[in-house]
Design a protein around this motif. Structure first.
Motif, PDB file in Angstrom:
ATOM      1  N   ARG A  10       0.897  -1.069   0.002  1.00 48.79           N
ATOM      2  CA  ARG A  10       0.059   0.093   0.018  1.00 48.79           C
ATOM      3  C   ARG A  10       1.114   1.292  -0.259  1.00 48.79           C
ATOM      4  O   ARG A  10       0.523   2.347  -0.513  1.00 48.79           O
ATOM      5  CB  ARG A  10      -0.520  -0.336   0.833  1.00 48.79           C
ATOM      6  CG  ARG A  10      -1.694   0.859   1.033  1.00 48.79           C
ATOM      7  CD  ARG A  10      -3.156   0.834   1.729  1.00 48.79           C
ATOM      8  NE  ARG A  10      -3.024   0.334   2.771  1.00 48.79           N
ATOM      9  CZ  ARG A  10      -4.096  -0.064   4.176  1.00 48.79           C
ATOM     10  NH1 ARG A  10      -5.405  -0.485   3.702  1.00 48.79           N
ATOM     11  NH2 ARG A  10      -3.900  -0.016   5.561  1.00 48.79           N
ATOM     12  N   TRP A  13       1.948   1.553  -3.374  1.00 53.54           N
ATOM     13  CA  TRP A  13       1.005   2.437  -4.693  1.00 53.54           C
ATOM     14  C   TRP A  13       0.819   3.802  -4.131  1.00 53.54           C
ATOM     15  O   TRP A  13       0.064   4.524  -5.109  1.00 53.54           O
ATOM     16  CB  TRP A  13      -0.060   0.821  -4.599  1.00 53.54           C
ATOM     17  CG  TRP A  13      -0.032  -0.185  -5.491  1.00 53.54           C
ATOM     18  CD1 TRP A  13       0.330  -0.993  -5.137  1.00 53.54           C
ATOM     19  CD2 TRP A  13      -0.071   0.213  -6.876  1.00 53.54           C
ATOM     20  NE1 TRP A  13       0.664  -1.904  -5.895  1.00 53.54           N
ATOM     21  CE2 TRP A  13       0.505  -1.239  -6.635  1.00 53.54           C
ATOM     22  CE3 TRP A  13       0.285   0.427  -7.808  1.00 53.54           C
ATOM     23  CZ2 TRP A  13       0.785  -1.573  -8.167  1.00 53.54           C
ATOM     24  CZ3 TRP A  13       0.501   0.303  -9.373  1.00 53.54           C
ATOM     25  CH2 TRP A  13       1.106  -0.741  -9.283  1.00 53.54           C
TER      26      TRP A  13
ATOM     27  N   GLY B 134      -2.797   2.831  -8.893  1.00 55.42           N
ATOM     28  CA  GLY B 134      -2.305   3.132  -7.104  1.00 55.42           C
ATOM     29  C   GLY B 134      -3.759   3.081  -6.221  1.00 55.42           C
ATOM     30  O   GLY B 134      -3.714   2.519  -5.289  1.00 55.42           O
ATOM     31  N   ARG B 137      -5.247  -0.414  -6.434  1.00 58.27           N
ATOM     32  CA  ARG B 137      -4.973  -1.335  -5.230  1.00 58.27           C
ATOM     33  C   ARG B 137      -5.289  -0.676  -3.495  1.00 58.27           C
ATOM     34  O   ARG B 137      -5.290  -1.685  -2.681  1.00 58.27           O
ATOM     35  CB  ARG B 137      -2.962  -1.205  -5.399  1.00 58.27           C
ATOM     36  CG  ARG B 137      -2.685  -1.822  -4.437  1.00 58.27           C
ATOM     37  CD  ARG B 137      -2.825  -3.442  -5.150  1.00 58.27           C
ATOM     38  NE  ARG B 137      -2.217  -4.058  -4.434  1.00 58.27           N
ATOM     39  CZ  ARG B 137      -1.919  -5.612  -4.451  1.00 58.27           C
ATOM     40  NH1 ARG B 137      -2.879  -5.706  -5.188  1.00 58.27           N
ATOM     41  NH2 ARG B 137      -1.841  -5.777  -3.600  1.00 58.27           N
ATOM     42  N   VAL B 138      -5.227   0.931  -3.111  1.00 61.71           N
ATOM     43  CA  VAL B 138      -5.368   1.174  -2.282  1.00 61.71           C
ATOM     44  C   VAL B 138      -6.599   0.891  -1.492  1.00 61.71           C
ATOM     45  O   VAL B 138      -6.662   0.690  -0.709  1.00 61.71           O
ATOM     46  CB  VAL B 138      -5.122   2.976  -1.819  1.00 61.71           C
ATOM     47  CG1 VAL B 138      -4.995   3.738  -0.115  1.00 61.71           C
ATOM     48  CG2 VAL B 138      -3.665   3.456  -2.048  1.00 61.71           C
ATOM     49  N   PHE B 139      -8.214   1.085  -2.500  1.00 62.90           N
ATOM     50  CA  PHE B 139      -8.931   0.838  -2.021  1.00 62.90           C
ATOM     51  C   PHE B 139      -8.918  -0.555  -2.089  1.00 62.90           C
ATOM     52  O   PHE B 139     -10.118  -1.412  -1.363  1.00 62.90           O
ATOM     53  CB  PHE B 139      -9.905   0.923  -3.013  1.00 62.90           C
ATOM     54  CG  PHE B 139     -10.568   2.729  -3.354  1.00 62.90           C
ATOM     55  CD1 PHE B 139     -12.129   2.154  -2.821  1.00 62.90           C
ATOM     56  CD2 PHE B 139      -9.627   3.269  -2.979  1.00 62.90           C
ATOM     57  CE1 PHE B 139     -12.847   3.403  -3.184  1.00 62.90           C
ATOM     58  CE2 PHE B 139     -10.473   5.031  -3.787  1.00 62.90           C
ATOM     59  CZ  PHE B 139     -12.018   5.103  -3.166  1.00 62.90           C
TER      60      PHE B 139
END
Lengths: 170, 256
Positions: A10, A13, B134, B137-139
């Protein structure tokens, strides 16, 4: 172990999100890596505060404040105004999802719907809209917090005592 | 000073307004514009007062001793965020103060800053696509959904750039981009690609969010530039509305 991997994933990203916007905003090349770090650590702090039960508004505030303070220190070494570093780094935290959900909600409210659905939709829309506004206020307050606290017109007047010969003491 | 003071003031006012208008269209907030212009004017021993608005700048230069003033108005060019310009002008303003630059030197530096290239288009598209991935991905999306978001963002941004190049209304360009992105991500949602395709749908338009207008709006309000803060905030709202309408189009077509 799994959790750590997830954490690093995380972190990476979040940084990618920040430099994507940095490139879109055409920042100087020398600042890109700094923006990656600021975005990654700021976003991570937000998720840490969220996990500690702080809520999205408080989380965004602390994340943005970290970015704000770090950008002042980094600005001295990257020779750029702090906000050039800070804005791309906080953009991934901008409540875009809340804002457009609120907008979609308002559009749906104009459709022909029964009373029950209207109330439910109204509740969601107001919730999303308020969250978007307060997260945004928290971000902007967090980024400008260092300037508000130190009360200087420019970051150049803030002496950074890591490399004393480079810092200016005007 | 004696040698045609008027001409000097004339030239200085042109430079100052050029700096201000470049900063305004590159995405600097109002207090930074005021600060930079005062700093440059101070280096040439003049005082200035400024009226900063979204689309025009008004400047009065005055000299107390000679009881002389000079006013000029300049329209600002259409907005497009460019932090290389902001950073370059900020560095330049300090060098003017510290190295006693002449005005022709300043003009040369401004011309150089204006000619600096943007990043190559393919790099912008790819990096913004990666940023969209990104967010996904964070979600909590998986790699298949990341790919969907990447493609949706890449093509959507391409559409926006093309629309801007063909000088469409900027809000319309954002509407087109949002519509195309959510049509692509919506297709993935319709065909049920990956375990949570709705993450891809929600994050496929995030590259359009008006982050700079909204953050500048709040920081202007905080500084007491209430008018500018409101103007920037309404601009940000218009952009959000365009995004929402674009998404609504896709939602209605797919019935999701």
């Amino acid at each position: 172990m799994q959790e750590w991997l997830h954490f690093i994933d995380r972190w990476f990203w979040l940084g990618m999100g920040a430099i994507g916007f940095a490139i879109l905003f055409n920042v100087p090349k020398r600042t890109i890596f700094t923006i990656f770090l600021l975005g990654a650590f700021g976003g991570t702090l937000k998720f840490i505060v969220l996990a500690a039960g702080g809520g999205i508004i408080l989380g965004s505030f602390f994340g943005a404040m970290l970015v704000g303070f770090a950008s002042i220190f980094a600005a001295h070494y990257r020779h750029t105004p702090p906000f050039v570093l800070a804005i791309p780094a906080v953009i991934p935290m901008v409540p875009g999802a809340f804002a457009y959900r609120a907008m979609l909600g308002i559009i749906h409210l104009t459709e022909k719907i029964d009373h029950e659905t209207f109330l439910k939709l109204m509740e969601e829309t107001v919730d999303n809209g308020l969250k978007a506004f307060f997260v945004l206020a928290a971000l902007s307050l967090g980024v400008s917090a260092p300037m508000l606290i130190f009360r200087r017109e420019s970051a150049k007047n803030l002496v950074v005592r890591i490399k004393p010969d480079e810092a200016r003491s005007k | 000073m004696n040698q045609s003071g008027e001409e000097k003031v004339n030239e200085l006012s042109k430079i100052l307004l050029e700096v201000g208008s470049l900063l305004m269209s590159s995405g600097a907030n109002s207090s930074r514009i005021r600060m930079t212009i005062s700093r440059i004017a101070g280096a040439y021993d003049y005082d200035v007062d400024l009226l900063i608005t979204h689309r025009a700048l008004m400047l009065t230069i005055y000299n107390e001793e000679r009881d002389y003033f000079f006013s000029r108005l300049k329209r600002t060019s259409p907005h497009g965020v460019n932090f290389k310009m902001v950073s370059g002008i900020s560095r330049m303003s300090w060098r003017i103060v510290e190295e006693n630059w002449g005005m022709d030197q300043v003009q040369k530096e401004l011309d150089r800053l204006k000619s600096l290239p943007h990043y190559p288009r393919i790099i912008i598209l790819a990096m913004v696509g990666a940023a969209g991935a990104g967010f996904c991905r964070v979600f909590g999306g998986v790699y298949l959904e990341l790919l969907v978001t990447f493609v949706a963002t890449f093509i959507g941004l391409y559409v926006r750039q093309e629309a801007v190049k063909r000088s469409f209304n900027p809000y319309l360009a954002i509407f087109f981009a949002a519509f195309v992105s959510s049509m692509i991500a919506g297709l993935a949602l319709k065909l049920k690609v990956g375990p949570n395709p709705e993450y891809a749908f929600a994050t496929s338009v995030l590259y359009l969010i008006p982050g700079v207008p909204l953050i500048n709006s709040l920081s202007d309000l905080l500084d007491g530039n209430i008018m500018n803060g409101i103007v920037r905030g309404v601009n940000g709202l218009m952009i959000s509305l365009s995004i929402a309408l674009g998404m609504l189009g896709a939602v209605l077509i797919y019935g999701i």
